[in-house]
Design an enzyme around this catalytic site. Structure first.
Site, PDB file in Angstrom:
ATOM      1  N   GLY A 101      26.204 -34.303 103.522  1.00 36.70           N
ATOM      2  CA  GLY A 101      25.868 -35.724 103.424  1.00 36.70           C
ATOM      3  C   GLY A 101      26.149 -36.340 102.064  1.00 36.70           C
TER       4      GLY A 101
ATOM      5  N   ASP B 188      22.887 -39.583 108.855  1.00 38.44           N
ATOM      6  CA  ASP B 188      23.044 -39.171 107.453  1.00 38.44           C
ATOM      7  C   ASP B 188      22.402 -40.174 106.513  1.00 38.44           C
ATOM      8  OD1 ASP B 188      24.735 -37.456 108.832  1.00 38.44           O
ATOM      9  OD2 ASP B 188      26.258 -37.438 107.268  1.00 38.44           O
TER      10      ASP B 188
HETATM   11  C1  MEV Z   1      28.570 -35.925 109.895  1.00 35.77           C
HETATM   12  O1  MEV Z   1      27.744 -35.555 108.787  1.00 35.77           O
HETATM   13  C2  MEV Z   1      27.736 -35.943 111.146  1.00 35.77           C
HETATM   14  C3  MEV Z   1      28.456 -36.431 112.390  1.00 35.77           C
HETATM   15  O2  MEV Z   1      27.505 -36.356 113.470  1.00 35.77           O
HETATM   16  C4  MEV Z   1      28.964 -37.847 112.265  1.00 35.77           C
HETATM   17  C5  MEV Z   1      27.831 -38.869 112.197  1.00 35.77           C
HETATM   18  O3  MEV Z   1      26.730 -38.605 112.663  1.00 35.77           O
HETATM   19  O4  MEV Z   1      28.104 -39.974 111.673  1.00 35.77           O
HETATM   20  C6  MEV Z   1      29.626 -35.521 112.760  1.00 35.77           C
END
Ligand code: MEV
Length: 338
Positions: A118, A164
């Site tokens: 993140g 995130d």
């Molecule tokens: C990316 O850290 C996480 C994903 O689920 C994309 C998102 O939630 O925006 C792959």
């Protein structure tokens, strides 16, 4: 000068599926991005970035984000790092109703870029908080999370969930399902992270899952099954005493769900040989469970292990460049200095 910091996160469960409205449970961890903002007298934005897993660089460009900065490093790396800062600046200008505000911005981060922890959300969240405060127009954490999501959504071509950014703004463990974002209580989970030194391209990986999901019912069912795992996991967390150390039974149940979640992410094509190697090293070392975290393709895994065994095993695993215990970050975005 205003300095704000925001934490990175790991996904206990639910990445990728959260993009399609399934729930997810990310947890903020004590690895932070710090953004220092100093307002300028003109409308220029100057960004100095350090410790972003790239060579440090400084760029200066005028207030229009259409102008590409002219710098002496690979443009794609600069775009990756500055794209999020640009989007944060746009959100801060809008929130403070100061469309021509210029800033000197320094970004420091101990969260590796694009590695599933993140980093971009933490930079955007800390950047919006610092920039709005520097303009004398602070906004609350939910509004920071909302604006940070819009910034990520823009940079990632509409392929982002609120998970995130909400987790980084609020801290602790959170539950995100579509637009519904809440903080949840969890016991202090013994999280261990392994990092392969690489990064995945979130946009591409999310696009790949979307394509599979649209082509095959079994892929769409896999995404729904990840949602079922998250619902099981959050029910376990809801029953646990957040003040007590989690016992071996709870860890075994959560770990089993993490293992299942990793298998389904793997089936959706977002794991990598290095991630699988670290997941298996953790399991063989006695971790209760292990899975990739974030978009995948490279980057990090997260394991549950109260003993030092997983961290030690990961540090000897070929392809793992860093292994560390990740403490839950209670604080989300916070002011470090004004
Ligand atoms: C990316 O850290 C996480 C994903 O689920 C994309 C998102 O939630 O925006 C792959």
């Amino acid at each position: 000068m205003t300095v704000c910091s925001a934490p990175g996160k790991v996904y206990l469960f639910g990445e990728h599926a959260v993009v399609y409205g399934e729930p997810a449970v990310p947890c903020a961890i004590e690895r932070r991005a710090r953004v220092t903002v100093e307002p300028r007298s003109d409308d220029h934005v100057r960004v100095a970035a350090e410790d972003l897993s790239l060579d440090g660089f400084t760029v200066e460009y005028d207030g229009s984000t259409e102008t590409q900065p002219d710098v002496d490093v690979d443009q794609s790396l600069v775009s990756a790092a500055t794209g999020y800062v640009d989007a944060a600046v746009r959100q801060a200008r809008e929130a403070a109703d100061a469309p021509n505000a210029g800033f000197d911005i320094t970004v420091e981060s101990d969260i590796p870029l694009g590695a599933g922890l993140g980093s971009s959300a933490a930079v955007v969240v800390a950047g919006i908080d610092a920039a709005t405060r520097a303009l004398g127009e602070p906004i609350d954490r939910r509004e920071i999370a909302r604006r940070a999501y819009r910034a990520e959504y823009e940079v990632q071509d509409g392929q982002a969930s609120r998970a995130d950014t909400f987790c980084s703004a609020m801290g602790g463990a959170v539950r995100v399902e579509g637009d519904d974002c809440t903080t949840i209580e969890t016991p202090n989970l013994p999280l261990v992270v392994g990092f392969d030194g690489g990064a995945g391209d979130t946009g591409k990986l999310v696009g790949g899952v979307r394509e599979l999901k649209e082509s095959y019912d079994f892929a769409a069912n896999t995404v729904e099954s990840i949602g079922d795992i998250v619902r099981e996991g959050e029910a376990l967390l809801a029953k646990a005493d957040p003040e007590a150390d989690p016992g071996p039974e709870l860890l075994a149940e959560l770990g089993g769900l993490m293992n299942f979640n990793h298998g389904l992410l793997s089936a959706l094509g977002v794991s990598a040989r290095s991630l699988d190697a670290m997941v298996w090293a953790a399991r063989n070392a006695g971790a209760h469970g292990a899975k990739l975290t974030g978009a995948g393709g490279g980057g990090c895994i997260v394991a549950l292990d109260p003993t030092p065994e997983t961290e030690t095993a990961l540090s000897f695993t070929q392809g793992c460049v860093d292994a560390f215990r990740a403490e839950l970050a209670i604080d989300g975005v916070r002011v470090e200095a004004t």
